[in-house]
Scaffold this motif. Structure first.
Motif, PDB file in Angstrom:
ATOM      1  N   VAL A  57      74.818 113.903  -9.250  1.00 29.13           N
ATOM      2  CA  VAL A  57      75.681 114.472 -10.281  1.00 29.13           C
ATOM      3  C   VAL A  57      76.011 113.433 -11.347  1.00 29.13           C
ATOM      4  N   SER A  58      76.354 112.237 -10.903  1.00 28.09           N
ATOM      5  CA  SER A  58      76.861 111.241 -11.852  1.00 28.09           C
ATOM      6  C   SER A  58      75.804 110.826 -12.876  1.00 28.09           C
ATOM      7  N   ASN A  59      74.552 110.813 -12.466  1.00 31.25           N
ATOM      8  CA  ASN A  59      73.507 110.336 -13.368  1.00 31.25           C
ATOM      9  C   ASN A  59      72.595 111.440 -13.891  1.00 31.25           C
ATOM     10  N   ARG A  60      73.087 112.637 -13.795  1.00 33.10           N
ATOM     11  CA  ARG A  60      72.331 113.770 -14.301  1.00 33.10           C
ATOM     12  C   ARG A  60      71.927 113.596 -15.753  1.00 33.10           C
ATOM     13  N   ALA A  61      72.870 113.197 -16.545  1.00 36.58           N
ATOM     14  CA  ALA A  61      72.636 113.182 -17.989  1.00 36.58           C
ATOM     15  C   ALA A  61      71.479 112.253 -18.355  1.00 36.58           C
ATOM     16  N   THR A  62      71.535 111.013 -17.887  1.00 34.84           N
ATOM     17  CA  THR A  62      70.451 110.097 -18.241  1.00 34.84           C
ATOM     18  C   THR A  62      69.144 110.501 -17.563  1.00 34.84           C
ATOM     19  N   PHE A  63      69.228 110.963 -16.336  1.00 32.44           N
ATOM     20  CA  PHE A  63      68.008 111.391 -15.649  1.00 32.44           C
ATOM     21  C   PHE A  63      67.329 112.551 -16.380  1.00 32.44           C
ATOM     22  N   SER A  64      68.125 113.492 -16.775  1.00 32.43           N
ATOM     23  CA  SER A  64      67.562 114.625 -17.513  1.00 32.43           C
ATOM     24  C   SER A  64      66.963 114.163 -18.833  1.00 32.43           C
ATOM     25  N   ALA A  65      67.673 113.267 -19.485  1.00 37.17           N
ATOM     26  CA  ALA A  65      67.177 112.761 -20.769  1.00 37.17           C
ATOM     27  C   ALA A  65      65.843 112.041 -20.581  1.00 37.17           C
ATOM     28  N   ILE A  66      65.739 111.274 -19.519  1.00 39.96           N
ATOM     29  CA  ILE A  66      64.540 110.476 -19.308  1.00 39.96           C
ATOM     30  C   ILE A  66      63.364 111.327 -18.834  1.00 39.96           C
ATOM     31  N   PHE A  67      63.623 112.188 -17.862  1.00 38.89           N
ATOM     32  CA  PHE A  67      62.526 112.929 -17.251  1.00 38.89           C
ATOM     33  C   PHE A  67      62.440 114.369 -17.736  1.00 38.89           C
ATOM     34  N   ASP A  68      63.340 114.702 -18.626  1.00 41.12           N
ATOM     35  CA  ASP A  68      63.289 116.024 -19.230  1.00 41.12           C
ATOM     36  C   ASP A  68      63.307 117.121 -18.162  1.00 41.12           C
ATOM     37  N   ALA A  69      64.126 116.954 -17.159  1.00 42.06           N
ATOM     38  CA  ALA A  69      64.201 117.924 -16.073  1.00 42.06           C
ATOM     39  C   ALA A  69      65.618 118.483 -15.960  1.00 42.06           C
ATOM     40  N   ASP A  70      65.706 119.751 -15.689  1.00 39.78           N
ATOM     41  CA  ASP A  70      67.009 120.380 -15.478  1.00 39.78           C
ATOM     42  C   ASP A  70      67.422 120.210 -14.018  1.00 39.78           C
ATOM     43  N   MET A  71      68.443 119.411 -13.796  1.00 40.74           N
ATOM     44  CA  MET A  71      68.862 119.151 -12.424  1.00 40.74           C
ATOM     45  C   MET A  71      69.947 120.096 -11.952  1.00 40.74           C
ATOM     46  N   THR A  72      70.318 121.045 -12.798  1.00 40.28           N
ATOM     47  CA  THR A  72      71.412 121.930 -12.425  1.00 40.28           C
ATOM     48  C   THR A  72      70.939 123.324 -12.020  1.00 40.28           C
ATOM     49  N   SER A  73      69.649 123.575 -12.114  1.00 39.62           N
ATOM     50  CA  SER A  73      69.157 124.906 -11.751  1.00 39.62           C
ATOM     51  C   SER A  73      69.315 125.133 -10.251  1.00 39.62           C
ATOM     52  N   ALA A  74      69.316 126.405  -9.876  1.00 40.37           N
ATOM     53  CA  ALA A  74      69.442 126.752  -8.459  1.00 40.37           C
ATOM     54  C   ALA A  74      68.299 126.159  -7.647  1.00 40.37           C
ATOM     55  N   ALA A  75      67.114 126.180  -8.228  1.00 41.86           N
ATOM     56  CA  ALA A  75      65.948 125.651  -7.516  1.00 41.86           C
ATOM     57  C   ALA A  75      66.082 124.141  -7.305  1.00 41.86           C
ATOM     58  N   ALA A  76      66.454 123.437  -8.363  1.00 42.77           N
ATOM     59  CA  ALA A  76      66.611 121.993  -8.252  1.00 42.77           C
ATOM     60  C   ALA A  76      67.687 121.642  -7.235  1.00 42.77           C
ATOM     61  N   ARG A  77      68.733 122.436  -7.274  1.00 45.17           N
ATOM     62  CA  ARG A  77      69.821 122.209  -6.333  1.00 45.17           C
ATOM     63  C   ARG A  77      69.350 122.334  -4.895  1.00 45.17           C
ATOM     64  N   ARG A  78      68.663 123.401  -4.603  1.00 44.50           N
ATOM     65  CA  ARG A  78      68.182 123.645  -3.244  1.00 44.50           C
ATOM     66  C   ARG A  78      67.227 122.536  -2.802  1.00 44.50           C
ATOM     67  N   ALA A  79      66.311 122.216  -3.684  1.00 38.93           N
ATOM     68  CA  ALA A  79      65.297 121.216  -3.341  1.00 38.93           C
ATOM     69  C   ALA A  79      65.929 119.859  -3.060  1.00 38.93           C
ATOM     70  N   ARG A  80      66.864 119.485  -3.910  1.00 43.41           N
ATOM     71  CA  ARG A  80      67.447 118.163  -3.751  1.00 43.41           C
ATOM     72  C   ARG A  80      68.311 118.090  -2.492  1.00 43.41           C
ATOM     73  N   LYS A  81      69.013 119.148  -2.219  1.00 46.00           N
ATOM     74  CA  LYS A  81      69.835 119.145  -1.006  1.00 46.00           C
ATOM     75  C   LYS A  81      68.952 118.989   0.228  1.00 46.00           C
ATOM     76  N   GLN A  82      67.855 119.688   0.215  1.00 43.77           N
ATOM     77  CA  GLN A  82      66.898 119.597   1.328  1.00 43.77           C
ATOM     78  C   GLN A  82      66.390 118.158   1.482  1.00 43.77           C
ATOM     79  N   GLN A  83      66.057 117.551   0.375  1.00 45.57           N
ATOM     80  CA  GLN A  83      65.581 116.170   0.423  1.00 45.57           C
ATOM     81  C   GLN A  83      66.621 115.236   1.025  1.00 45.57           C
TER      82      GLN A  83
END
Lengths: 235, 235
Positions: free
Chosen positions: A188-214
């Motif tokens: 959560v804390s580094n969402r902004a820079t991560f999204s900016a760098i990798f151009d990925a949406d980390m807040t979508s339901a899919a991303a959420r599920r995947a990351r929690k699993q990881q």
DNA sequence: GAAAATATGTACTAGTTCGAACATTTTTGA
DNA sequence: TCAAAAATGTTCGAACTAGTACATATTTTC
């Protein structure tokens, strides 16, 4: 200031006072201020937040903030304590007494991940508090005791795992707590820079599920694996 | 202001000018300013930093800062870009082409952990940039390309591990990167609150060694374990 | 060796913001 | 019911800060 001040204004604070129906509700006012303050402090940090912006958000006047909290610093401490209290209360409800300690840990991962994901404001508060070297938090004193229980509960869970030979690796509860918090927090804390760098949406339901699993797999993997041979070879 | 201004001062900016031996050294001045600015921005965040405080640290005048960087915002962007450039250059030197891909990952963990540990200023900069929703970073554009290589290199490393049957679990490079960065980053970014809460010194040599080891084990554990049965049962 | 370009120091302005002073209204308690 | 206490609105001032204007000094170039 240039046009309005110093001309002919001498305590004429009365003229424009609108007499209107007003209901005193101090508890609500207090709560409103706290909520708006939390939002602003989280969004802009301590220095970046103005008392006026909080007042505006509450649709109450700045006067009220000083009436209830006396100063910007005290208001900030109140916000911090409030936020910490909320997460501890919620955490206490997590079931860590399952027969299968892996399931207990899964419960904990679920809670930790979801709480952070769903409360970015909480995360940002802690971030900004770290930026001032936890100055205000240290002053607050009661926080240490609040955190002791979770370490004990993880400890019990790990012991059961060792006993049942489900966990092969010895780690301290502190290390597990740090790894879990770190992963959930960072997401959560580094969402902004991560999204900016990798151009990925980390807040979508899919991303959420995947990351929690990881994260779940990472925590369980740490307890399930034995790398002793390799690691001692190389370290 | 009350005493000094508006009395008789009318462009008498000359009287106190000390003529002294001075050597023009623009590159050094620029570098000094950047360094002091990085320190201040990291310590106090964007809003909390004053241009005057930077000027004081460089022992040069505020005038110079505007001369070289034009505005506070542009100075901040310059600081950010400078910081990112440093970590990328260093990272490019990490050997990820070992015969044993576990050793490659260990090299990466070593670098990542140490870099964050040794550069808290870098960490704080990113923290504060996240607090402003990466506003300035997004404007900077060139950052994305800088990060692509590391994902590719991790990918090669993982493939080799699968091929050699050293790694059992399929993960994307992005997930490994996120986990590793997250753990190394958090260890520095949240030191202050963690220390305050658990009363532990996270900066000692012993703590450093122990935590790095844990992170290494966590990363390798993630790749070494197969929890498929358990996880699909419960999720 | 002087003019142009570059580099640096000082004083000030305009705008913002914390906090306080002052004014008024609503509630409470005797 | 009325006076004291609590709650709320409005205006002001002192302090701070980003950025500018002006003055001066050093280096470079022709």
């Amino acid at each position: 200031m240039a046009e309005s001040g110093a001309k002919s204004a001498k305590s004429q604070a009365t003229q424009k006072y609108q007499r209107q129906q007003r209901t005193n509700d101090p508890d609500q006012t207090r709560a409103d201020i706290l909520e708006a303050a939390e939002d602003q402090f989280a969004r802009r940090g301590y220095a970046g937040t103005t008392i006026d912006s909080i007042a505006q958000k509450t649709r109450r006047s700045k006067r009220m903030i000083y009436y209830y909290f006396n100063s910007k610093a005290k208001l900030y401490v109140a916000v911090l304590e409030n936020a910490y209290a909320r997460i501890r209360v919620a955490e206490a409800k997590v079931n860590l007494g399952e027969d299968d300690p892996r399931q207990s840990l899964k419960n904990l991962v679920d809670f930790c991940f979801d709480f952070h994901f769903d409360h970015p404001t909480y995360v940002k508060l802690i971030v900004s508090e770290n930026l001032n070297e936890a100055k205000y938090l240290t002053a607050s004193s009661l926080v240490g005791e609040l955190h002791r229980p979770i370490l004990q509960r993880i400890d019990q869970c790990l012991r059961l795992g060792y006993q049942k030979e489900l966990f092969h690796q010895v780690v301290t509860p502190m290390e597990i707590h740090m790894t879990l918090s770190g992963l959930c927090f960072f997401n959560v804390s580094n969402r902004a820079t991560f999204s900016a760098i990798f151009d990925a949406d980390m807040t979508s339901a899919a991303a959420r599920r995947a990351r929690k699993q990881q994260i779940l797999l990472t925590i369980l993997g740490r307890l399930n694996t034995t790398m002793d041979g390799f690691v001692s070879d190389f370290s």
